[in-house]
Write a protein that holds these residues in place. Structure first.
Motif, PDB file in Angstrom:
ATOM      1  N   ILE A 300      -0.680  16.620  11.908  1.00 51.71           N
ATOM      2  CA  ILE A 300       0.478  16.287  11.077  1.00 51.71           C
ATOM      3  C   ILE A 300       0.261  14.918  10.417  1.00 51.71           C
ATOM      4  N   ALA A 301      -0.385  14.011  11.152  1.00 53.38           N
ATOM      5  CA  ALA A 301      -0.699  12.693  10.570  1.00 53.38           C
ATOM      6  C   ALA A 301      -1.690  12.863   9.411  1.00 53.38           C
ATOM      7  N   ASP A 302      -2.691  13.705   9.602  1.00 53.75           N
ATOM      8  CA  ASP A 302      -3.680  13.945   8.540  1.00 53.75           C
ATOM      9  C   ASP A 302      -3.014  14.581   7.322  1.00 53.75           C
ATOM     10  N   ASP A 303      -2.149  15.557   7.565  1.00 54.10           N
ATOM     11  CA  ASP A 303      -1.450  16.229   6.456  1.00 54.10           C
ATOM     12  C   ASP A 303      -0.618  15.225   5.654  1.00 54.10           C
ATOM     13  N   TYR A 304       0.134  14.389   6.368  1.00 53.24           N
ATOM     14  CA  TYR A 304       0.956  13.399   5.665  1.00 53.24           C
ATOM     15  C   TYR A 304       0.088  12.412   4.877  1.00 53.24           C
ATOM     16  N   GLY A 305      -1.020  11.986   5.480  1.00 47.05           N
ATOM     17  CA  GLY A 305      -1.910  11.031   4.801  1.00 47.05           C
ATOM     18  C   GLY A 305      -2.465  11.630   3.513  1.00 47.05           C
ATOM     19  N   ARG A 306      -2.943  12.866   3.631  1.00 52.67           N
ATOM     20  CA  ARG A 306      -3.525  13.540   2.464  1.00 52.67           C
ATOM     21  C   ARG A 306      -2.466  13.762   1.380  1.00 52.67           C
ATOM     22  N   LEU A 307      -1.268  14.129   1.810  1.00 49.47           N
ATOM     23  CA  LEU A 307      -0.192  14.374   0.854  1.00 49.47           C
ATOM     24  C   LEU A 307       0.149  13.088   0.087  1.00 49.47           C
ATOM     25  N   PHE A 308       0.295  11.993   0.801  1.00 53.22           N
ATOM     26  CA  PHE A 308       0.658  10.751   0.107  1.00 53.22           C
ATOM     27  C   PHE A 308      -0.467  10.263  -0.798  1.00 53.22           C
ATOM     28  N   LYS A 309      -1.722  10.517  -0.416  1.00 50.75           N
ATOM     29  CA  LYS A 309      -2.828  10.144  -1.325  1.00 50.75           C
ATOM     30  C   LYS A 309      -2.725  10.942  -2.617  1.00 50.75           C
ATOM     31  N   LEU A 310      -2.390  12.208  -2.476  1.00 47.36           N
ATOM     32  CA  LEU A 310      -2.235  13.065  -3.659  1.00 47.36           C
ATOM     33  C   LEU A 310      -1.062  12.579  -4.524  1.00 47.36           C
ATOM     34  N   LEU A 311       0.045  12.236  -3.879  1.00 51.48           N
ATOM     35  CA  LEU A 311       1.217  11.783  -4.636  1.00 51.48           C
ATOM     36  C   LEU A 311       0.907  10.469  -5.347  1.00 51.48           C
ATOM     37  N   LEU A 312       0.139   9.606  -4.671  1.00 46.91           N
ATOM     38  CA  LEU A 312      -0.236   8.328  -5.303  1.00 46.91           C
ATOM     39  C   LEU A 312      -1.142   8.544  -6.512  1.00 46.91           C
ATOM     40  N   LYS A 313      -1.999   9.535  -6.413  1.00 52.74           N
ATOM     41  CA  LYS A 313      -2.890   9.855  -7.544  1.00 52.74           C
ATOM     42  C   LYS A 313      -2.067  10.151  -8.802  1.00 52.74           C
ATOM     43  N   HIS A 314      -0.866  10.700  -8.589  1.00 51.44           N
ATOM     44  CA  HIS A 314      -0.010  11.079  -9.724  1.00 51.44           C
ATOM     45  C   HIS A 314       1.273  10.252  -9.753  1.00 51.44           C
ATOM     46  N   LYS A 315       1.173   9.014  -9.296  1.00 54.31           N
ATOM     47  CA  LYS A 315       2.404   8.219  -9.134  1.00 54.31           C
ATOM     48  C   LYS A 315       3.136   7.982 -10.457  1.00 54.31           C
ATOM     49  N   ASP A 316       2.413   8.044 -11.568  1.00 58.44           N
ATOM     50  CA  ASP A 316       3.069   7.869 -12.867  1.00 58.44           C
ATOM     51  C   ASP A 316       4.019   9.028 -13.180  1.00 58.44           C
ATOM     52  N   LYS A 317       3.876  10.119 -12.443  1.00 57.18           N
ATOM     53  CA  LYS A 317       4.723  11.302 -12.688  1.00 57.18           C
ATOM     54  C   LYS A 317       5.785  11.487 -11.606  1.00 57.18           C
ATOM     55  N   ILE A 318       5.652  10.729 -10.524  1.00 57.55           N
ATOM     56  CA  ILE A 318       6.543  10.917  -9.360  1.00 57.55           C
ATOM     57  C   ILE A 318       7.602   9.818  -9.329  1.00 57.55           C
ATOM     58  N   ALA A 319       8.872  10.229  -9.259  1.00 51.05           N
ATOM     59  CA  ALA A 319       9.957   9.233  -9.239  1.00 51.05           C
ATOM     60  C   ALA A 319      10.349   8.849  -7.812  1.00 51.05           C
ATOM     61  N   ARG A 320      10.251   9.807  -6.896  1.00 53.98           N
ATOM     62  CA  ARG A 320      10.832   9.565  -5.565  1.00 53.98           C
ATOM     63  C   ARG A 320      10.253  10.551  -4.562  1.00 53.98           C
ATOM     64  N   VAL A 321      10.110  10.074  -3.324  1.00 51.48           N
ATOM     65  CA  VAL A 321       9.753  10.967  -2.221  1.00 51.48           C
ATOM     66  C   VAL A 321      10.790  10.747  -1.124  1.00 51.48           C
ATOM     67  N   THR A 322      11.558  11.778  -0.825  1.00 53.71           N
ATOM     68  CA  THR A 322      12.619  11.669   0.179  1.00 53.71           C
ATOM     69  C   THR A 322      12.323  12.585   1.358  1.00 53.71           C
ATOM     70  N   PHE A 323      12.385  12.013   2.570  1.00 53.72           N
ATOM     71  CA  PHE A 323      12.212  12.796   3.800  1.00 53.72           C
ATOM     72  C   PHE A 323      13.549  13.435   4.170  1.00 53.72           C
ATOM     73  N   TRP A 324      13.496  14.678   4.724  1.00 51.21           N
ATOM     74  CA  TRP A 324      14.768  15.339   5.048  1.00 51.21           C
ATOM     75  C   TRP A 324      15.196  14.939   6.470  1.00 51.21           C
ATOM     76  N   GLY A 325      15.570  13.674   6.569  1.00 47.29           N
ATOM     77  CA  GLY A 325      15.995  13.122   7.848  1.00 47.29           C
ATOM     78  C   GLY A 325      15.284  11.808   8.106  1.00 47.29           C
ATOM     79  N   VAL A 326      15.848  11.037   9.027  1.00 53.36           N
ATOM     80  CA  VAL A 326      15.272   9.722   9.338  1.00 53.36           C
ATOM     81  C   VAL A 326      14.264   9.855  10.485  1.00 53.36           C
ATOM     82  N   HIS A 327      14.629  10.630  11.515  1.00 49.16           N
ATOM     83  CA  HIS A 327      13.737  10.786  12.669  1.00 49.16           C
ATOM     84  C   HIS A 327      13.816  12.220  13.190  1.00 49.16           C
TER      85      HIS A 327
END
Ligand code: XIL
Length: 367
Positions: A300-327
């Motif tokens: 799950i840590a690897d999945d999240y890391g890879r996902l955020f790297k992908l989102l950063l690659k396209h950060k000019d197109k991404i406005a927001r990343v919201t988690f569905w819950g705090v914990h």
């Protein structure tokens, strides 16, 4: 584990008074690490607004810069009966956000789930149109200038990209989506207007979503963004489809947001997030009651890391990343699609402690 803890930033604060020494640990902050990239949000519950969730207490304002009401602004919460509105909790939510310097994504104006019972039983088309029009005017009008964005319409599509036969479609016809955006724009001109759905990164549903967005645009109505909810499963995050979707949606001239992110670890025999869908309990339905095995924790840590790297690659197109819950303790995935399970889909554990997945998202930001 040692490597992961190397991301734990310890600030030693030495106070000279009376010769006392004070050491304070400070965990890195998601909103700070991503401040030049996109907003970082969490869905917040009523319990948390009331200050009754100790695990979430310090996390909300330290880790996030935008919040979404998990349930507080849904139709059934705001409309106790025909002609009546109850804004008490929603107003408190807005006050909470203001007090903690958080932006707000309004969730959601028009959705077939969590509608009040009286609205489901309206038979006349005229009365239903009144319900629809009044709802948008009153709710979006009241919070104009207080919410930064609205999920104007939620989950209007079937998996094959056709329009879902919701009470809105059945009563109002397929122009209801453009009408909802038009009405929201009229009463809340400064708010970003989003269409939000799950599985809309998948090719068929994505094609339907693109057609829906184009139809709004061709009607000359403002739409600012599309929300990909992002309810994904460990080891099966659809990275390729996510990247294709970011590119194709952005090509329509709108922003992309990941609006309800969680990566669940429990067995499921379907994908997506249709809240009315249930699953039968089986012998292995709830395998991690005591703790999550290291291997899954790492995945799950690897999945999240890879996902955020992908989102950063396209950060000019991404406005927001919201988690569905705090914990993890708050996650709706403990009770859906089977009630009473123990799920681990978020970055903080049940005590509000950062998980390896948290450090993986922090590490991804240090590119
Ligand atoms: C969920 C909430 O988290 C639960 O507390 C509630 O019981 C059901 O709804 N898609 C959405 C969200 O757009 O509003 C849903 O939230 C999850 C799926």
């Amino acid at each position: 584990m040692n490597k992961l803890f190397s991301f734990f930033i310890t600030a030693a604060l030495i106070s000279g008074c009376a010769g006392t020494r004070q050491i304070r640990s400070v965990t890195a902050s998601l909103k700070d690490m991503y401040k030049n990239d996109f907003l970082i949000g969490a869905a917040v519950s009523w319990q948390q607004v009331e200050g009754k969730d100790p695990a979430a207490f310090n996390l909300i304002s330290r880790q996030f810069n935008t919040i979404t009401p998990e349930n507080i602004m849904k139709e059934e919460e705001l409309r106790p009966a025909w002609g009546e509105y109850d804004f008490s909790r929603a107003d408190r939510f807005i006050d909470f956000a203001k007090a903690h310097h958080l932006q707000v994504n309004g969730h959601t104006l028009i959705w077939h789930s969590q509608m009040p019972a009286f609205a489901r039983s309206i038979e006349s088309v005229d009365s239903f149109r009144t319900f629809f029009t009044d709802h948008i005017r009153k709710v979006a009008g009241r919070y104009s200038g207080k919410v930064q964005s609205w999920d104007v319409v939620n989950e209007a599509l079937n998996e094959d990209g056709t329009l879902r036969k919701s009470p809105f479609l059945n009563k109002l016809g397929d122009n209801y989506i453009a009408d909802a955006f038009k009405l929201t724009n009229e009463v809340s001109p400064g708010t970003d207007l989003y269409y939000n759905d799950y599985n809309n990164e998948q090719p068929e549903k994505r094609a339907g979503c693109i057609a829906l967005i184009k139809k709004i645009q061709q009607a000359g109505v403002r739409i600012d963004g599309v929300g990909i909810q992002g309810h994904w499963h460990v080891g099966k995050v659809p990275f390729k489809e996510i990247e294709e979707s970011i590119l194709e949606y952005a090509a329509l001239g709108i922003k992309v947001a990941i609006t309800e992110l969680d990566i669940e670890v429990l067995p499921r025999n379907f994908t997506g997030a249709e809240v009315s869908q249930q699953m039968k309990t089986e012998t292995n339905s709830n395998p991690y009651v005591k703790e999550l095995p290291e291997t899954v924790q790492k995945q799950i840590a690897d999945d999240y890391g890879r996902l955020f790297k992908l989102l950063l690659k396209h950060k000019d197109k991404i406005a927001r990343v919201t988690f569905w819950g705090v914990h993890d303790g708050q996650s709706w995935l403990n009770d859906w699609p089977i009630p009473g399970r123990t799920n681990y889909p978020l970055l903080f554990d049940r005590n509000g402690k950062p998980k390896p997945a948290f450090y993986s998202v922090i590490a991804a930001s240090k590119r």
